[in-house]
Write a protein that holds these residues in place. Structure first.
Motif, PDB file in Angstrom:
ATOM      1  N   VAL A 125       0.957  -1.357   0.150  1.00 55.56           N
ATOM      2  CA  VAL A 125      -0.125   0.009  -0.028  1.00 55.56           C
ATOM      3  C   VAL A 125       0.822   1.327   0.003  1.00 55.56           C
ATOM      4  CG1 VAL A 125      -1.589   1.358   1.454  1.00 55.56           C
ATOM      5  CG2 VAL A 125      -1.939  -1.050   1.154  1.00 55.56           C
ATOM      6  N   SER A 126       2.005   1.389   0.726  1.00 62.11           N
ATOM      7  CA  SER A 126       2.850   2.448   0.754  1.00 62.11           C
ATOM      8  C   SER A 126       3.502   2.588  -0.338  1.00 62.11           C
ATOM      9  CB  SER A 126       3.952   2.013   1.906  1.00 62.11           C
ATOM     10  OG  SER A 126       4.757   3.148   2.000  1.00 62.11           O
ATOM     11  N   LEU A 127       4.061   1.560  -0.947  1.00 58.55           N
ATOM     12  CA  LEU A 127       4.500   1.579  -2.385  1.00 58.55           C
ATOM     13  C   LEU A 127       3.791   2.303  -3.493  1.00 58.55           C
ATOM     14  CD1 LEU A 127       6.710  -1.522  -2.486  1.00 58.55           C
ATOM     15  CD2 LEU A 127       7.712   0.938  -2.277  1.00 58.55           C
ATOM     16  N   ILE A 128       2.444   1.772  -3.570  1.00 59.95           N
ATOM     17  CA  ILE A 128       1.547   2.139  -4.718  1.00 59.95           C
ATOM     18  C   ILE A 128       1.112   3.575  -4.280  1.00 59.95           C
ATOM     19  CG2 ILE A 128      -0.757   2.031  -5.477  1.00 59.95           C
ATOM     20  CD1 ILE A 128      -0.606  -1.054  -5.042  1.00 59.95           C
ATOM     21  N   THR A 129       1.081   3.979  -2.997  1.00 60.42           N
ATOM     22  CA  THR A 129       0.854   5.510  -2.822  1.00 60.42           C
ATOM     23  C   THR A 129       2.112   6.254  -3.047  1.00 60.42           C
ATOM     24  OG1 THR A 129      -0.552   5.019  -0.789  1.00 60.42           O
ATOM     25  CG2 THR A 129       0.413   7.175  -0.815  1.00 60.42           C
ATOM     26  N   GLN A 130       3.285   5.827  -2.643  1.00 63.35           N
ATOM     27  CA  GLN A 130       4.284   6.510  -3.290  1.00 63.35           C
ATOM     28  C   GLN A 130       4.502   6.623  -4.921  1.00 63.35           C
ATOM     29  OE1 GLN A 130       8.243   5.080  -1.824  1.00 63.35           O
ATOM     30  NE2 GLN A 130       7.018   4.189  -0.126  1.00 63.35           N
ATOM     31  N   LEU A 131       4.038   5.629  -5.550  1.00 59.19           N
ATOM     32  CA  LEU A 131       3.995   5.677  -7.080  1.00 59.19           C
ATOM     33  C   LEU A 131       2.864   6.818  -7.537  1.00 59.19           C
ATOM     34  CD1 LEU A 131       4.954   4.565  -9.872  1.00 59.19           C
ATOM     35  CD2 LEU A 131       2.933   2.882  -9.573  1.00 59.19           C
ATOM     36  N   TYR A 132       1.637   6.689  -7.009  1.00 66.67           N
ATOM     37  CA  TYR A 132       0.713   7.801  -7.299  1.00 66.67           C
ATOM     38  C   TYR A 132       1.197   9.179  -7.058  1.00 66.67           C
ATOM     39  CZ  TYR A 132      -2.501   3.937  -7.929  1.00 66.67           C
ATOM     40  OH  TYR A 132      -3.474   2.883  -8.144  1.00 66.67           O
ATOM     41  N   GLU A 133       1.861   9.394  -5.890  1.00 68.20           N
ATOM     42  CA  GLU A 133       2.360  10.701  -5.554  1.00 68.20           C
ATOM     43  C   GLU A 133       3.415  11.148  -6.430  1.00 68.20           C
ATOM     44  OE1 GLU A 133       3.058   9.878  -1.377  1.00 68.20           O
ATOM     45  OE2 GLU A 133       1.155  10.530  -0.677  1.00 68.20           O
ATOM     46  N   LEU A 134       4.449  10.188  -6.954  1.00 64.27           N
ATOM     47  CA  LEU A 134       5.302  10.417  -7.669  1.00 64.27           C
ATOM     48  C   LEU A 134       4.861  11.061  -8.981  1.00 64.27           C
ATOM     49  CD1 LEU A 134       8.470  10.374  -8.845  1.00 64.27           C
ATOM     50  CD2 LEU A 134       7.997   7.959  -9.528  1.00 64.27           C
TER      51      LEU A 134
END
Length: 379
Positions: A125-134
Motif C-alpha cells: 500500500v505504501s509503495l502504490i501510494t508513493q507511485l501515485y504521489e510520484l
C-alpha cells in the motif's frame, strides 16, 4: 534502489517497467534465454509420474492421507489442468518431482513460497501510494488528485465485494489503497499505460470488473478470477492486466492482446494448451495464471525507480514513453523524431527545474505548457 537499477539493465519485457521479468530471471537465466536454452526444448510429455504434479507425501508415510490429498487436488484442479489451493493458502506450494524443466518448476514453487513469506500488505500500500504521489510530483497528475483512506464518500461497498467473492485480504486492501479522482482517472490524456486505468474500488462497477475484466467478461462460461487476485489496473482492449496476488505476495502483469510470455517457467508449469479449440478457449479463460510472477514490493519499487530516474517519463504518449526504443518499426520517421524531441525536451526541463532534489514543480509546469504549444505548432 541499486538492486532495481541492476535489474533494469537486464532483460526488459515490453512494456517495461509495467511488465517485468519472471521471479526466476537472473543474469544467467537471461543468457540462457538468448542461447535458446531449456525453455526452448519441449518438456517430457510421457505418462511417467515423474512428469506430473504430485502432492507432498506426509513424513509418516500414511498412504490413506496421501490418497486423500491427491483426490482433493483433483477436485481443485482448474479448467486448464493446473492445480490451485484454497484462497487463504499459498496456491502453488506443491512438491514437484522430475528433472530438466520440472526442476525449474520446483524452483518457481520455492520462489513463490519465499515471496509469500516476506509479503507485507502495508508495504505494498505504501509503495502504490508513493507511485501515485510520484506522478503528481512529476506534473502528470494535478495536485489533489488522490483520495486517501479511510474512504467514506463514497465508501467501499464491502457487502458487494463479499457477494462477488473477493478474498478477505483483497477487501482489506480495498479499504487501504489510495484512489484517483474520476476527473483524472477517466481522462485518457492522463493515462500512464495506454488503454488502462487504475482500479477504484469505491465504485461498484470497478468491484464487478475486478472479478472478471476485459476480455474475460465477454467469454461465455468463463469463471471469475481467482478470489485472492486484486486487479490494480483495469484494461480496455489492448491494455494491461496488473494483478496483485494477495496469497503469494506477487504481481502478475501482461498485455491483454499479446497475452503472457510463453517462454517462462510460469507458462510451462501449466502444461501445453494443445490444438483443440476447447483447450485454447479454456486456457484463455485463465491466462493470468500463466503470467510471469514478480514479488510485489520488488515490482512496485522497480516502477518507482523507472520513473523517478526518468528512464520512463509520464506526460508523453504512454505507448512510446521512451522513444529510444524501436518497438514500432511502422512508425513514421517524422513522428519518431517528434517524440524523441519531446522526450529530450522533457528531460532537459526536469534537469533545469531541479528534479528531484531541488524540484520546482510550478516552474516546470509553466515552462512545459509553453514548450508543448511550440511542439504542436512545429508538428
Amino acid at each position: 534502489m541499486t538492486g532495481s537499477n541492476s535489474a533494469a539493465q537486464r532483460y526488459r519485457p515490453f512494456p517495461w517497467p509495467w511488465v517485468q521479468p519472471s521471479i526466476l530471471t537472473t543474469v544467467l537465466d537471461d543468457e540462457r534465454r538468448r542461447a535458446n536454452y531449456w525453455l526452448d526444448v519441449d518438456l517430457d510429455e510421457s505418462d511417467d509420474s515423474s512428469s506430473d504434479y504430485v502432492a507432498e507425501v506426509p513424513e509418516d508415510g500414511d498412504s490413506d492421507a496421501s490418497s486423500s490429498d491427491s483426490e482433493e487436488q483433483q477436485d481443485s484442479s482448474t479448467s486448464d489442468g493446473s492445480i490451485i489451493g484454497d484462497s487463504e493458502t499459498f496456491p502453488f506450494a506443491y512438491a514437484i518431482r522430475g528433472t530438466g524443466g520440472f526442476d525449474k518448476i520446483a524452483e518457481l514453487a520455492k520462489a513463490e513460497e519465499d515471496a509469500a513469506a516476506v509479503y507485507n500488505a502495508d508495504e505494498v500500500v505504501s509503495l502504490i501510494t508513493q507511485l501515485y504521489e510520484l506522478f503528481i510530483a512529476m506534473g502528470h497528475w494535478p495536485e489533489g488528485s488522490l483520495r486517501y483512506a479511510p474512504h467514506t464518500d463514497p465508501p467501499v461497498n464491502e457487502g458487494l465485494a463479499k457477494e462477488l467473492g473477493y478474498a478477505p485480504a483483497c477487501i482489506s486492501l480495498m479499504h487501504r489503497l489510495p484512489y484517483l479522482t474520476w476527473e483524472v482517472n477517466g481522462d485518457e490524456d492522463r493515462r500512464i499505460v495506454s488503454r488502462s486505468r487504475f482500479a477504484d474500488y469505491t465504485l461498484d462497477e470497478d468491484l464487478q470488473e475486478g472479478r472478471r475484466g476485459y476480455p474475460h467478461q465477454f467469454f461465455d462460461g468463463c469463471p471469475d478470477y481467482d478470489p485472492w487476485l486484486l486487479p490494480i489496473m483495469l484494461p480496455d482492449q489492448g491494455g494491461l492486466h496488473l494483478m496483485l496476488d494477495t496469497a503469494a505476495g506477487t504481481v502478475r502483469a501482461y498485455h491483454n492482446e499479446r497475452g503472457p510470455e510463453q517462454d517462462t517457467v510460469e507458462w510451462r508449469r501449466h502444461g501445453e494448451i494443445g490444438d483443440s479449440e476447447e483447450g485454447r478457449i479454456r486456457a484463455h479463460w485463465t491466462d493470468y495464471r500463466r503470467a510471469a510472477l514478480v514479488p510485489a514490493a520488488l515490482y512496485f519499487s522497480e516502477v518507482i525507480f523507472a520513473y523517478s530516474s526518468r528512464l520512463r517519463l509520464p506526460i508523453v504518449d504512454p505507448d512510446r514513453n521512451d522513444p529510444r526504443e524501436t518497438r514500432y518499426r511502422s512508425y513514421g520517421a517524422w513522428r519518431t523524431r517528434k517524440q524523441r524531441g519531446e522526450w529530450q525536451t522533457l528531460l532537459a526541463l526536469y534537469r533545469e527545474c531541479g528534479w528531484p532534489d531541488q524540484w520546482l514543480r510550478a516552474e516546470f509546469l509553466e515552462k512545459w505548457a509553453v514548450v508543448k504549444e511550440e511542439i504542436k505548432v512545429r508538428a
